[in-house]
Design a protein around this motif. Structure first.
Motif, PDB file in Angstrom:
ATOM      1  N   UNK B 273       0.827  -1.212   0.000  1.00  0.00           N
ATOM      2  CA  UNK B 273       0.000   0.000   0.000  1.00  0.00           C
ATOM      3  C   UNK B 273       0.857   1.256   0.000  1.00  0.00           C
ATOM      4  N   UNK B 274       0.341   2.306  -0.656  1.00  0.00           N
ATOM      5  CA  UNK B 274       1.125   3.534  -0.818  1.00  0.00           C
ATOM      6  C   UNK B 274       0.394   4.782  -0.352  1.00  0.00           C
ATOM      7  N   UNK B 275      -0.938   4.789  -0.336  1.00  0.00           N
ATOM      8  CA  UNK B 275      -1.679   6.010  -0.012  1.00  0.00           C
ATOM      9  C   UNK B 275      -2.729   5.734   1.044  1.00  0.00           C
ATOM     10  N   UNK B 276      -3.962   6.140   0.733  1.00  0.00           N
ATOM     11  CA  UNK B 276      -5.055   5.892   1.672  1.00  0.00           C
ATOM     12  C   UNK B 276      -5.227   4.385   1.883  1.00  0.00           C
ATOM     13  N   UNK B 277      -5.358   3.982   3.123  1.00  0.00           N
ATOM     14  CA  UNK B 277      -5.718   2.601   3.458  1.00  0.00           C
ATOM     15  C   UNK B 277      -6.882   2.660   4.431  1.00  0.00           C
ATOM     16  N   UNK B 278      -7.692   1.627   4.447  1.00  0.00           N
ATOM     17  CA  UNK B 278      -8.798   1.622   5.415  1.00  0.00           C
ATOM     18  C   UNK B 278      -9.163   0.191   5.775  1.00  0.00           C
ATOM     19  N   UNK B 279      -9.772   0.067   6.948  1.00  0.00           N
ATOM     20  CA  UNK B 279     -10.274  -1.234   7.382  1.00  0.00           C
ATOM     21  C   UNK B 279     -11.679  -1.056   7.911  1.00  0.00           C
ATOM     22  N   UNK B 280     -12.514  -2.042   7.637  1.00  0.00           N
ATOM     23  CA  UNK B 280     -13.885  -2.019   8.130  1.00  0.00           C
ATOM     24  C   UNK B 280     -13.930  -2.753   9.471  1.00  0.00           C
ATOM     25  N   UNK B 281     -14.499  -2.100  10.475  1.00  0.00           N
ATOM     26  CA  UNK B 281     -14.646  -2.721  11.796  1.00  0.00           C
ATOM     27  C   UNK B 281     -16.103  -2.770  12.221  1.00  0.00           C
ATOM     28  N   UNK B 282     -16.409  -3.755  13.030  1.00  0.00           N
ATOM     29  CA  UNK B 282     -17.698  -3.846  13.703  1.00  0.00           C
ATOM     30  C   UNK B 282     -17.756  -2.725  14.747  1.00  0.00           C
ATOM     31  N   UNK B 283     -18.753  -1.830  14.637  1.00  0.00           N
ATOM     32  CA  UNK B 283     -18.838  -0.699  15.578  1.00  0.00           C
ATOM     33  C   UNK B 283     -19.028  -1.151  17.014  1.00  0.00           C
ATOM     34  N   UNK B 284     -19.669  -2.310  17.188  1.00  0.00           N
ATOM     35  CA  UNK B 284     -19.898  -2.777  18.561  1.00  0.00           C
ATOM     36  C   UNK B 284     -18.656  -3.452  19.130  1.00  0.00           C
ATOM     37  N   UNK B 285     -17.691  -3.761  18.311  1.00  0.00           N
ATOM     38  CA  UNK B 285     -16.495  -4.433  18.780  1.00  0.00           C
ATOM     39  C   UNK B 285     -16.670  -5.924  19.037  1.00  0.00           C
ATOM     40  N   UNK B 286     -17.891  -6.406  18.847  1.00  0.00           N
ATOM     41  CA  UNK B 286     -18.127  -7.829  19.118  1.00  0.00           C
ATOM     42  C   UNK B 286     -17.308  -8.707  18.159  1.00  0.00           C
ATOM     43  N   UNK B 287     -17.294  -8.327  16.874  1.00  0.00           N
ATOM     44  CA  UNK B 287     -16.341  -8.946  15.941  1.00  0.00           C
ATOM     45  C   UNK B 287     -15.063  -8.139  16.121  1.00  0.00           C
ATOM     46  N   UNK B 288     -14.056  -8.752  16.733  1.00  0.00           N
ATOM     47  CA  UNK B 288     -12.939  -7.947  17.225  1.00  0.00           C
ATOM     48  C   UNK B 288     -11.892  -7.646  16.155  1.00  0.00           C
ATOM     49  N   UNK B 289     -11.789  -8.526  15.155  1.00  0.00           N
ATOM     50  CA  UNK B 289     -10.783  -8.284  14.121  1.00  0.00           C
ATOM     51  C   UNK B 289     -11.372  -7.426  13.002  1.00  0.00           C
ATOM     52  N   UNK B 290     -10.490  -6.869  12.194  1.00  0.00           N
ATOM     53  CA  UNK B 290     -10.907  -6.148  10.999  1.00  0.00           C
ATOM     54  C   UNK B 290     -11.759  -7.069  10.116  1.00  0.00           C
ATOM     55  N   UNK B 291     -12.871  -6.540   9.608  1.00  0.00           N
ATOM     56  CA  UNK B 291     -13.750  -7.359   8.761  1.00  0.00           C
ATOM     57  C   UNK B 291     -13.161  -7.488   7.355  1.00  0.00           C
ATOM     58  N   UNK B 292     -12.700  -6.385   6.825  1.00  0.00           N
ATOM     59  CA  UNK B 292     -11.960  -6.411   5.552  1.00  0.00           C
ATOM     60  C   UNK B 292     -11.246  -5.074   5.416  1.00  0.00           C
ATOM     61  N   UNK B 293     -10.436  -4.951   4.400  1.00  0.00           N
ATOM     62  CA  UNK B 293      -9.724  -3.701   4.213  1.00  0.00           C
ATOM     63  C   UNK B 293      -9.389  -3.459   2.768  1.00  0.00           C
ATOM     64  N   UNK B 294      -8.832  -2.285   2.535  1.00  0.00           N
ATOM     65  CA  UNK B 294      -8.452  -1.937   1.179  1.00  0.00           C
ATOM     66  C   UNK B 294      -7.552  -0.730   1.195  1.00  0.00           C
ATOM     67  N   UNK B 295      -7.235  -0.251   0.005  1.00  0.00           N
ATOM     68  CA  UNK B 295      -6.404   0.932  -0.058  1.00  0.00           C
ATOM     69  C   UNK B 295      -5.733   1.094  -1.404  1.00  0.00           C
ATOM     70  N   UNK B 296      -4.838   2.066  -1.421  1.00  0.00           N
ATOM     71  CA  UNK B 296      -4.172   2.447  -2.669  1.00  0.00           C
ATOM     72  C   UNK B 296      -2.801   1.774  -2.766  1.00  0.00           C
ATOM     73  N   UNK B 297      -2.511   1.238  -3.951  1.00  0.00           N
ATOM     74  CA  UNK B 297      -1.211   0.582  -4.157  1.00  0.00           C
ATOM     75  C   UNK B 297      -0.672   1.001  -5.517  1.00  0.00           C
ATOM     76  N   UNK B 298      -0.086   2.209  -5.539  1.00  0.00           N
ATOM     77  CA  UNK B 298       0.279   2.831  -6.813  1.00  0.00           C
ATOM     78  C   UNK B 298       1.540   2.263  -7.453  1.00  0.00           C
ATOM     79  N   UNK B 299       2.338   1.507  -6.694  1.00  0.00           N
ATOM     80  CA  UNK B 299       3.637   1.076  -7.238  1.00  0.00           C
ATOM     81  C   UNK B 299       3.640  -0.363  -7.765  1.00  0.00           C
ATOM     82  N   UNK B 300       2.568  -1.107  -7.491  1.00  0.00           N
ATOM     83  CA  UNK B 300       2.629  -2.546  -7.761  1.00  0.00           C
ATOM     84  C   UNK B 300       2.744  -2.863  -9.263  1.00  0.00           C
ATOM     85  N   UNK B 301       1.921  -2.183 -10.077  1.00  0.00           N
ATOM     86  CA  UNK B 301       1.924  -2.491 -11.510  1.00  0.00           C
ATOM     87  C   UNK B 301       3.320  -2.265 -12.092  1.00  0.00           C
ATOM     88  N   UNK B 302       3.950  -1.171 -11.687  1.00  0.00           N
ATOM     89  CA  UNK B 302       5.293  -0.885 -12.196  1.00  0.00           C
ATOM     90  C   UNK B 302       6.280  -1.947 -11.731  1.00  0.00           C
TER      91      UNK B 302
END
Lengths: 434, 434
Positions: B273-302
């Protein structure tokens, strides 16, 4: 630069769109018949395939030892997996069990036209009925699936045979004949010379005279199946002939009759078939190999440790099916369309985004600029994604409290007050504002 | 009896039906945004993963040597494959490239709640735009997908961070700090004690005082991001902060604003990852781990040998997502229904089959007996598949040139002349004949 592996394929959106349309149609037809989708693993224990098909199968498998020391294989077909799943929940599952799934399988084999190392199949199976109606339902599903894809009875035929007729006739010649080997010879007969075919039958235990007679018997037409019963004089052949006739009758009731041809020479290579077997062929012969096949395998569940459970199924493969559909010129065209492209000129993102969200919330396919591109580049992109309507949100439009709605087919456009677009129109097009 | 492998799962129809509904919804949302489906292989050369992630990745892979002597691995993620595909057709593909696909991946790792050795992800990526609107479209897609599955803003949040802010701050402390190691420490920070976290930052090259200050800086709230710019005094941090603010502004325009929270402590484990990254979390915290994530990866193709091509994506995994949906009580119920069951009593197959075919040709889900079962067994089966209407084709009905139409909800039934069923009714129910 990396490349994909030999026999594996990358599907870009145009090709994938056509494939998805075909898969969706196969599955929609299965759903109409009451088949329910299951999900299955890509890896199984190698032993399961060895038990079912013998040690030599390993040569065709992507088999390896996992990090936990287990001998595992990438699944080369679905049948052993579904048999395992039926056995695992035999008590809970109400019969007949009707399952469908579409997924890739893997075999390390020679890559050729319509045959890859990674290939997709839609597996459709019924467990728990030995009645001819179950075989007929599988034939009817297959016929319905093909006609719903645009094929007609001119384009394909199901060559129908019966394992127990073949086995019963062989037994009538000589009870010591090796049935499996002889049936494999029948399966190969179209690809080899008559002499080679007869040699194989002799290796399996027939004499040359018997081989020739057997060959003659298999050429019988549907009206004279009784000749086989007379020749053999056994209950086994009589029952098998009756079963085959019952299946063909039931298939006719279910609408698949016109696609079925008796062809005892069709044997299916796999050892586990027990009753009716069939293969789909291109009627023109242009696609020379069998497109797909299916049949009854009543002993497999028991051999997997379950209670005796009759089974019948079919598994169209996408690659050979695509050869037939392309030959018949009914392979789907690129089907991707875009309902709206919302074009931004200048600093209009907030309004464009609002329109985009509203149109999406009404269920439409809507794109807008995410790359800061020029008017021309956005228009090109909109054209490339087959946008039906372009909504131009320009700074000048917004000064007039308006947007410009452009029909991409005619090229006509009209300025429309912002308050009226999309307004109450569920799916507004230029025609709504002219 | 055979069993499935540890970490692999069999999905029977009830569970599969719910999974299919979730996958369909994710894909339908992606389609509404103009993402187009691709198909990708299950095997790739192991070297591709080693080049991207280092030799140690092999320990987590189902990697082996194929029969042709190639070192291959079952794909543990999609990103390297799509990067390879973009590079292979870089000239032909019009930008931005927007792709979606759902499929299984494989990793040999510890099996735990929501984590399996075979797991499904829906990958959604945009290639060819470095604009904040592309990041925002990915966030908006993810938010739309979750709300269309029945979640509300009360249930989940996207914790948004920026790799270049983290990297720029670290660089401002000490240009020799090992950025990758320090960012991995940030990624782990919520799972370890503060002391351990600071130890890791010191190992990466900060002093303990710097580690504490760095930790404080990351706790900044969205209104005071300028403090980071002031602290660092570099263009790099200033540009990164501006980019993050632009992405959050664009996300607000596209309707995802309410789901986004600034959380610089969210770092995403993956190196690319190179720029914005984010992870989705359960607001209640009951699911304690990150549900999924994503972000920018500008250097990989090169780095894969392509021309510089910015990229941003997200990949919801079905297993962790199902934990969140179940926790929020919006995991789909069993959705399988059957429009008609055509019940045969006695020798009525031809008429029953005709009715079945006609109803199927009108697009309905229709089952009929394929197992020679009794009236009671057929009625039980019809009930088990949630048949809405049962059409009873009895020998006695046929003597009256009629069938009996039964509404399974009320239990009411009525004899209807054969000539009127299904007649011109597109989707006949008992109400049409009362």
């Amino acid at each position: 630069m990396y490349d994909h592996l030999k026999g594996f394929r990358d599907f870009y959106p145009d090709e994938m769109g056509a494939r998805r349309e075909v898969i969706d149609q196969l599955e929609a037809t299965a759903r109409q018949y009451g088949f329910r989708e299951i999900g299955t693993p890509a890896l199984e224990r190698t032993q399961m395939y060895v038990d079912k098909s013998g040690e030599e199968i390993v040569e065709e498998l992507y088999a390896f030892e996992d990090k936990g020391g287990r001998d595992v294989a990438m699944t080369p077909e679905l049948t052993p997996t579904v048999a395992r799943m039926v056995v695992a929940k035999q008590q809970e599952l109400s019969k007949p069990i009707k399952w469908v799934s579409t997924r890739p399988f893997w075999r390390y084999e020679q890559v050729q036209q319509g045959r890859f190392r990674e290939f997709y199949q839609t597996n459709v199976d019924i467990f728990g009925s030995s009645e001819p109606e179950a075989d007929a339902e599988i034939l009817a599903f297959a016929a319905d699936a093909l006609t719903s894809l645009g094929l007609t009875g001119e384009e394909f035929e199901f060559r129908v045979s019966h394992r127990d007729i073949l086995g019963g006739l062989l037994e009538a010649f000589d009870t010591d004949v090796q049935t499996k080997e002889a049936i494999r010879a029948v399966d190969k007969s179209e690809k080899i010379s008559e002499a080679e075919y007869h040699d194989l039958l002799v290796e399996a235990g027939l004499t040359y005279d018997q081989a020739a007679e057997f060959d003659d018997l298999l050429a019988v037409d549907a009206e004279n199946l009784d000749e086989l019963v007379e020749f053999a004089g056994t209950d086994r052949v009589e029952n098998a002939v009756t079963n085959l006739q019952n299946v063909l009758d039931a298939a006719a009731d279910f609408g698949a009759g016109e696609y079925c041809t008796l062809s005892l020479e069709t044997a299916r290579g796999l050892d586990y078939y027990t009753g009716v077997v069939f293969e789909c062929f291109d009627s023109t012969g242009e696609v020379s190999r069998s497109v797909f096949g299916g049949g009854r395998y009543d002993d497999l569940i028991e051999s997997f440790g379950g209670q005796p459970t009759p089974a019948v199924g079919v598994a169209p493969g996408l690659a050979p099916l695509s050869l037939l559909l392309q030959r018949a010129d009914v392979w789907p065209d690129e089907s991707f369309t875009t309902d709206y492209y919302v074009l931004q000129i200048g600093d209009t993102r907030d309004v464009a985004a609002e329109i985009t969200r509203t149109l999406r919330s009404r269920g439409h396919v809507v794109e807008t600029d995410v790359a800061g591109r020029s008017f021309g580049a956005q228009m090109n992109y909109a054209d490339g994604v087959n946008a039906e309507t372009v909504v131009i949100v320009g700074e000048q439009d917004l000064e007039d409290d308006a947007v410009t709605v452009k029909d991409m087919d005619s090229g006509d456009q009209e300025q429309v007050p912002l308050a009226e677009f999309p307004g109450d129109h569920d799916r507004p097009t230029l025609a709504d504002f002219e």
